[in-house]
Design a protein around this motif. Structure first.
Motif, PDB file in Angstrom:
ATOM      1  N   PHE A  24       0.848  -1.189   0.000  1.00 51.43           N
ATOM      2  CA  PHE A  24       0.000   0.000   0.000  1.00 51.43           C
ATOM      3  C   PHE A  24       0.883   1.237   0.000  1.00 51.43           C
ATOM      4  N   ASN A  25       0.295   2.378  -0.314  1.00 48.82           N
ATOM      5  CA  ASN A  25       1.015   3.640  -0.308  1.00 48.82           C
ATOM      6  C   ASN A  25       0.732   4.384   0.990  1.00 48.82           C
ATOM      7  N   LEU A  26       1.774   4.947   1.588  1.00 50.47           N
ATOM      8  CA  LEU A  26       1.574   5.738   2.790  1.00 50.47           C
ATOM      9  C   LEU A  26       0.776   6.994   2.465  1.00 50.47           C
ATOM     10  N   ASP A  27      -0.151   7.355   3.334  1.00 51.27           N
ATOM     11  CA  ASP A  27      -0.989   8.530   3.148  1.00 51.27           C
ATOM     12  C   ASP A  27      -0.162   9.772   3.487  1.00 51.27           C
ATOM     13  N   GLU A  28       0.201  10.551   2.458  1.00 51.50           N
ATOM     14  CA  GLU A  28       1.060  11.708   2.675  1.00 51.50           C
ATOM     15  C   GLU A  28       0.344  12.853   3.386  1.00 51.50           C
ATOM     16  N   ASP A  29      -0.970  12.803   3.475  1.00 50.79           N
ATOM     17  CA  ASP A  29      -1.719  13.841   4.176  1.00 50.79           C
ATOM     18  C   ASP A  29      -1.761  13.591   5.692  1.00 50.79           C
ATOM     19  N   ALA A  30      -1.382  12.392   6.102  1.00 54.96           N
ATOM     20  CA  ALA A  30      -1.450  12.039   7.517  1.00 54.96           C
ATOM     21  C   ALA A  30      -0.159  12.424   8.231  1.00 54.96           C
ATOM     22  N   ASP A  31      -0.276  12.790   9.504  1.00 57.78           N
ATOM     23  CA  ASP A  31       0.902  13.036  10.329  1.00 57.78           C
ATOM     24  C   ASP A  31       1.533  11.722  10.777  1.00 57.78           C
ATOM     25  N   ALA A  32       0.723  10.678  10.804  1.00 56.50           N
ATOM     26  CA  ALA A  32       1.229   9.372  11.214  1.00 56.50           C
ATOM     27  C   ALA A  32       0.304   8.286  10.690  1.00 56.50           C
ATOM     28  N   VAL A  33       0.847   7.093  10.565  1.00 59.92           N
ATOM     29  CA  VAL A  33       0.083   5.925  10.129  1.00 59.92           C
ATOM     30  C   VAL A  33       0.334   4.800  11.134  1.00 59.92           C
ATOM     31  N   ILE A  34      -0.738   4.179  11.578  1.00 63.16           N
ATOM     32  CA  ILE A  34      -0.636   2.999  12.437  1.00 63.16           C
ATOM     33  C   ILE A  34      -1.088   1.798  11.614  1.00 63.16           C
ATOM     34  N   TYR A  61       4.529   1.518  13.074  1.00 63.23           N
ATOM     35  CA  TYR A  61       4.007   2.877  13.001  1.00 63.23           C
ATOM     36  C   TYR A  61       4.879   3.706  12.058  1.00 63.23           C
ATOM     37  N   TYR A  62       4.253   4.649  11.345  1.00 61.20           N
ATOM     38  CA  TYR A  62       4.978   5.623  10.534  1.00 61.20           C
ATOM     39  C   TYR A  62       4.670   7.021  11.052  1.00 61.20           C
ATOM     40  N   LYS A  83      -2.970  16.133  15.688  1.00 62.80           N
ATOM     41  CA  LYS A  83      -2.241  15.404  14.663  1.00 62.80           C
ATOM     42  C   LYS A  83      -3.132  14.310  14.063  1.00 62.80           C
ATOM     43  N   VAL A  84      -3.060  14.157  12.749  1.00 63.09           N
ATOM     44  CA  VAL A  84      -3.933  13.238  12.022  1.00 63.09           C
ATOM     45  C   VAL A  84      -3.272  11.872  11.885  1.00 63.09           C
ATOM     46  N   PHE A  85      -3.961  10.850  12.372  1.00 60.82           N
ATOM     47  CA  PHE A  85      -3.486   9.470  12.280  1.00 60.82           C
ATOM     48  C   PHE A  85      -4.401   8.692  11.341  1.00 60.82           C
TER      49      PHE A  85
END
Length: 333
Positions: free
Chosen positions: A114-124, A166-167, A206-208
């Motif tokens: 999958f592609n990391l969501d560049e609009d998010a401050d973090a990805v779990i 986590y990213y 912050k957006v997760f």
């Protein structure tokens, strides 16, 4: 990587859990490589958080340094001197906590695309599970953003379990929140937790977002590690990228039932191996039938019928037990 892996004893009495082999490679090696594939970005540094140098010694450091260097990255080695939780472990590497980063616990393997969501401050990263009450799960809002982390919910919150990867777009933000956790002695379950740092980030807007994996494979104990070994062998066999059976393997009136990983200079005599078997370098099997099993390096197996077994390095085993777990340098005749 600082834990002692007590649930995987006796194998972790002599080998750190992240270096236990699965499908022929240490768990942490496969995890780091799989994460590198998913993020598909240049990696500048891999920071490893280890425990006691007496257990995580120079050989471990050398192995991890090569792993990072093979990805074009430098290796940084940190020590967590006390087992004070995930938040404390991450802060043991605070000198490396800047810029975009992935945090991962080194006892799990994944398959994901999958592609990391560049609009998010973090990805779990999460995985849909059948029994969410047994896991830590994420709670989402109408925008599919994570608004809460709930540990082993008694009532249904969601079925998306946190897998321990986590990213962070800028991990310095998490660093600041974890410093607050440490300074104010915020403890849950007797430890300093990453979740309290994440909740601090959420409270500041912050957006997760979630990143879902296709497969989440645990290596926490012997049973699930053997199961994970079989799953990973199946994936690798289907991919057809890795050479799983070394050309140096000697077959004397023996056969291999794929998928299997068999290392260098293995000798099989009057034996059937597979499916779902990993055998390390220099092993000798005689008059044995082996399936759903992990055998580490330089072990000798005779007159055995093994299924759902895990055998360490330099073991001598002669017998007809079926489901066994034997640590390094054991002799059973």
């Amino acid at each position: 990587m600082a834990g002692r892996g007590s649930r995987l004893r006796p194998h972790t009495l002599t080998v750190p859990k992240p270096l236990i082999p699965v499908a022929g490679q240490p768990i942490v090696h496969r995890l780091v490589k799989d994460i590198a594939k998913v993020i598909d970005q240049p990696i500048e540094e891999v920071a490893f958080i280890l425990g006691d140098p007496a257990f995580f010694g120079d050989d471990v450091v050398d192995s991890l340094t090569k792993l990072a260097n093979d990805l074009g990255a430098k290796a940084s080695i940190y020590r967590q001197d006390q087992p004070l939780g995930t938040g404390h472990a991450i802060m043991s590497a605070k000198e490396s906590l800047s810029g975009p980063a992935v945090v991962a616990y080194a006892d799990t393997l994944i398959r994901a695309d999958f592609n990391l969501d560049e609009d998010a401050d973090a990805v779990i990263w999460v995985k849909q599970v059948d029994k969410p009450e047994a896991f830590g799960v994420v709670q989402l809002n109408e925008k599919e953003e994570i608004v809460e982390l709930v540990e082993k919910p008694e009532t249904f919150v969601s079925d998306l379990a946190v897998i321990g990867i986590y990213y962070f777009k800028d991990i310095a933000v998490l660093k600041d929140e974890l410093q607050h956790v440490l300074d104010n002695n915020i403890i849950n379950g007797g430890e300093y937790q990453i979740n309290d740092g994440i909740k601090g980030m959420m409270a500041k807007g912050k957006v997760f977002k979630t990143g879902q994996v296709d497969e989440w494979m645990d290596c926490g104990n012997k049973a699930v590690t053997v199961e994970t070994n079989g799953k990973m062998l199946g994936f690798l066999h289907a991919d057809g990228i890795e050479q799983l059976v070394d050309p140096s393997v000697t077959l004397n009136n023996s056969k291999i039932i794929e998928p299997c990983y068999i290392g260098k200079d293995v000798v099989l005599t009057d034996s059937t191996v597979g499916p779902n078997v990993s055998i390390g370098n220099g092993c000798v099997l005689d008059n044995s039938t082996v399936k759903n099993t992990i055998i580490s390096n330089y072990s000798s197996i005779k007159n055995a019928t093994l299924d759902d077994a895990m055998i360490g390095n330099h073991v001598e085993f002669d017998g007809n037990f079926k489901t066994i777990s034997i640590g390094d340098y054991s002799v059973l005749n």
